[in-house]
Design an enzyme around this catalytic site. Structure first.
Site, short mmCIF file in Angstrom:
data_model
loop_
_atom_site.label_atom_id
_atom_site.label_comp_id
_atom_site.label_asym_id
_atom_site.label_seq_id
_atom_site.Cartn_x
_atom_site.Cartn_y
_atom_site.Cartn_z
N CYS A 80 7.81 1.05 -10.51
CA CYS A 80 6.71 2.00 -10.38
C CYS A 80 6.01 2.20 -11.73
O CYS A 80 5.42 1.28 -12.26
CB CYS A 80 7.20 3.30 -9.75
SG CYS A 80 5.84 4.34 -9.15
N HIS A 183 9.33 1.36 -4.90
CA HIS A 183 10.65 1.86 -5.32
C HIS A 183 11.74 1.17 -4.50
O HIS A 183 12.02 1.58 -3.37
CB HIS A 183 10.74 3.37 -5.08
CG HIS A 183 9.94 4.18 -6.05
ND1 HIS A 183 10.44 4.62 -7.25
CD2 HIS A 183 8.66 4.62 -5.99
CE1 HIS A 183 9.52 5.31 -7.89
NE2 HIS A 183 8.42 5.32 -7.15
N GLU A 185 14.88 1.47 -4.88
CA GLU A 185 15.97 2.42 -4.67
C GLU A 185 15.69 3.39 -3.53
O GLU A 185 16.60 4.07 -3.05
CB GLU A 185 16.26 3.19 -5.97
CG GLU A 185 15.31 4.32 -6.30
CD GLU A 185 13.97 3.89 -6.88
OE1 GLU A 185 13.19 4.79 -7.25
OE2 GLU A 185 13.70 2.67 -6.97
#
Length: 201
Positions: A80, A183, A185
């Site tokens: 990001c 992202h 994650e």
């Protein structure tokens, strides 16, 4: 061992937990010397380009990152805002110099797109190159985005794009330098797969 760089720019814990899920050894790097004991680096980040560069400078990470990435050639993944900082400059809060790992700049989504800014939510990737990060990940897979700015750079560095009003860069690769606007994650199993691919480099 993967160093997660702590420069006061958020989402470190969620990235660390994601690596723990896939069994990848990682640690939080709180100062530049910590980078020396890692074999891979990860630059996360949410927030302002200008503030992030200010923090990196004040903590002494800028020169250390350039040494580890450009001289020692350690693989690095930017997520990001972390990806955006790899570029030469950004325009959030005025013109600001980035790390300069990849030629290009970071600009804001146009206000006249009749779209909500920030771009937030799941979006489909158009994978343009079979780079190591996308091993075992199908084209048109969905990943999770949250951003108001996007990267403009040479096509040779672009490994995937997504669509939000117009096509924009979703991921980059230049040699051992990897970056995602989304992202991983927060992108469930496919995100974990991408992080696993990075950990296995």
């Amino acid at each position: 061992m993967i160093a997660l760089i702590d420069y006061k720019a958020g989402n470190l814990n969620s990235v660390a937990k994601a690596f723990e899920k896939i069994g990848a050894i990682n640690f939080i790097a709180k100062n530049p010397k910590d980078l020396q004991k890692a074999d891979k680096l990860l630059l996360p980040g949410v927030g302002s380009f200008k503030e992030a560069m200010k923090n990196l400078k004040e903590l002494g990470f800028i020169e250390a990152l350039k040494e580890q990435v450009l001289v020692q050639k350690k693989p690095i993944l930017g997520i990001c805002l972390g990806m955006q900082l790899f570029l030469e400059r950004g325009y959030e809060g005025g013109v600001c110099e980035g790390l300069g790992f990849i030629e290009g700049e970071v600009v804001k989504f146009e206000e006249d797109l009749n779209l909500k800014i920030p771009h937030m939510g799941w979006n489909e990737l158009e994978i343009l190159k079979q780079v190591p990060l996308y091993q075992g990940i199908d084209n048109k897979s969905d990943f999770y985005f949250v951003h108001s700015f996007y990267v403009k750079c040479k096509d040779e560095f672009v490994s995937a794009k997504a669509q939000y009003g117009h096509k924009f860069v979703a991921s980059l690769q230049k040699d051992h330098i990897f970056a995602t606007q989304f992202h991983p994650e927060k992108s469930q199993n496919l995100g974990l797969k991408l992080l696993e691919n990075f950990a296995r480099l």
